[in-house]
Write a protein that holds these residues in place. Sequence first.
Motif, mmCIF file in Angstrom:
data_model
loop_
_atom_site.group_PDB
_atom_site.id
_atom_site.type_symbol
_atom_site.label_atom_id
_atom_site.label_comp_id
_atom_site.label_asym_id
_atom_site.label_seq_id
_atom_site.Cartn_x
_atom_site.Cartn_y
_atom_site.Cartn_z
ATOM 1 N N LYS A 35 0.912 -1.258 0.049
ATOM 2 C CA LYS A 35 0.002 -0.015 0.076
ATOM 3 C C LYS A 35 0.977 1.160 -0.175
ATOM 4 O O LYS A 35 1.690 1.158 0.755
ATOM 5 N N SER A 36 0.625 2.180 -0.663
ATOM 6 C CA SER A 36 1.385 3.283 -1.067
ATOM 7 C C SER A 36 1.183 4.275 0.145
ATOM 8 O O SER A 36 2.168 5.009 0.465
ATOM 9 N N LYS A 37 0.113 4.317 0.710
ATOM 10 C CA LYS A 37 -0.383 5.217 1.977
ATOM 11 C C LYS A 37 -1.643 4.368 2.753
ATOM 12 O O LYS A 37 -2.278 3.633 2.160
ATOM 13 N N GLU A 38 -2.010 4.871 3.530
ATOM 14 C CA GLU A 38 -2.878 4.464 4.425
ATOM 15 C C GLU A 38 -4.197 5.219 3.779
ATOM 16 O O GLU A 38 -4.175 6.324 3.787
ATOM 17 N N SER A 39 -5.145 4.379 3.153
ATOM 18 C CA SER A 39 -6.345 4.945 2.613
ATOM 19 C C SER A 39 -7.727 4.204 2.979
ATOM 20 O O SER A 39 -8.073 3.203 2.100
ATOM 21 N N PRO A 40 -8.148 4.176 4.202
ATOM 22 C CA PRO A 40 -9.363 3.268 4.484
ATOM 23 C C PRO A 40 -10.456 3.352 3.696
ATOM 24 O O PRO A 40 -11.058 2.252 3.220
ATOM 25 N N ASP A 41 -10.612 4.673 2.880
ATOM 26 C CA ASP A 41 -12.018 4.710 2.136
ATOM 27 C C ASP A 41 -11.470 3.809 0.818
ATOM 28 O O ASP A 41 -12.396 2.987 0.256
ATOM 29 N N CYS A 42 -10.450 4.014 0.267
ATOM 30 C CA CYS A 42 -9.977 3.189 -1.150
ATOM 31 C C CYS A 42 -9.988 1.665 -0.622
ATOM 32 O O CYS A 42 -10.337 0.850 -1.539
ATOM 33 N N ILE A 47 -11.841 -3.727 -1.450
ATOM 34 C CA ILE A 47 -12.482 -5.108 -0.762
ATOM 35 C C ILE A 47 -13.662 -5.163 -1.296
ATOM 36 O O ILE A 47 -14.340 -6.422 -1.541
ATOM 37 N N SER A 48 -14.660 -4.142 -1.427
ATOM 38 C CA SER A 48 -16.295 -4.430 -1.491
ATOM 39 C C SER A 48 -16.186 -4.826 -3.053
ATOM 40 O O SER A 48 -17.266 -5.813 -3.318
ATOM 41 N N LEU A 49 -15.404 -4.102 -3.841
ATOM 42 C CA LEU A 49 -15.694 -4.710 -5.269
ATOM 43 C C LEU A 49 -15.227 -6.178 -5.423
ATOM 44 O O LEU A 49 -15.701 -6.891 -6.058
ATOM 45 N N PHE A 84 -3.156 -8.563 -8.035
ATOM 46 C CA PHE A 84 -3.587 -7.380 -8.812
ATOM 47 C C PHE A 84 -2.714 -6.060 -8.418
ATOM 48 O O PHE A 84 -2.529 -6.010 -7.125
ATOM 49 N N MET A 85 -2.292 -5.360 -9.287
ATOM 50 C CA MET A 85 -1.984 -3.959 -8.982
ATOM 51 C C MET A 85 -2.765 -3.118 -9.375
ATOM 52 O O MET A 85 -3.432 -3.174 -10.415
ATOM 53 N N GLY A 86 -3.209 -1.964 -8.571
ATOM 54 C CA GLY A 86 -4.028 -1.052 -8.648
ATOM 55 C C GLY A 86 -3.895 0.305 -8.056
ATOM 56 O O GLY A 86 -2.784 0.531 -7.644
ATOM 57 N N LEU A 87 -4.800 1.350 -8.637
ATOM 58 C CA LEU A 87 -4.934 2.581 -8.038
ATOM 59 C C LEU A 87 -6.112 3.026 -8.027
ATOM 60 O O LEU A 87 -7.008 2.750 -8.584
ATOM 61 N N CYS A 88 -6.413 3.731 -6.796
ATOM 62 C CA CYS A 88 -7.703 4.344 -6.366
ATOM 63 C C CYS A 88 -7.485 5.799 -6.113
ATOM 64 O O CYS A 88 -6.495 6.172 -5.361
ATOM 65 N N ALA A 89 -8.398 6.653 -6.590
ATOM 66 C CA ALA A 89 -8.021 8.203 -6.077
ATOM 67 C C ALA A 89 -9.263 8.654 -6.729
ATOM 68 O O ALA A 89 -10.233 8.342 -7.416
ATOM 69 N N PRO A 90 -9.446 9.974 -6.160
ATOM 70 C CA PRO A 90 -10.649 10.696 -6.210
ATOM 71 C C PRO A 90 -10.566 11.309 -7.780
ATOM 72 O O PRO A 90 -9.749 11.791 -8.272
ATOM 73 N N LYS A 91 -11.760 11.176 -8.400
ATOM 74 C CA LYS A 91 -11.768 11.314 -9.956
ATOM 75 C C LYS A 91 -11.696 12.626 -10.216
ATOM 76 O O LYS A 91 -10.883 12.892 -11.310
#
Length: 110
Positions: A35-42, A47-49, A84-91
């Motif tokens: 994890k690049s940082k802590e981000s409970p929302d992402c 996990i939900s997905l 899997f590698m992934g990225l999550c961010a505010p659109k």
Amino acid sequence: MVISKTHQKINTLRDLVPDSFVFILDTTDRSFLFKSKESPDCEQRVISLDKIYGIDTLTRSNDYYNHEDDTSMLKLSRIGQNTFMGLCAPKENYSEEQWGLVSECLFESA
């Protein structure tokens, strides 16, 4: 070579989309190997997905998946059998050009 390429991708993604959540996920036990940082929302979105749709199922035909909702963008690319590698961010924080470069980085072959 694969590990080096993975590190290069992580660093590139962090440069392309600063403050994003870059991760490596093992779907066997839904654990984050990186994890690049802590981000409970992402983390919860990922996990939900996986729980609802199954990331393995979503990526079965082409080894990558894009998920977008009103507020965020989630991109995934298979890098191993259950990894899997992934990225999550505010659109809204990033341009279409940046998202295009993220897709190129994630989906290029190892």
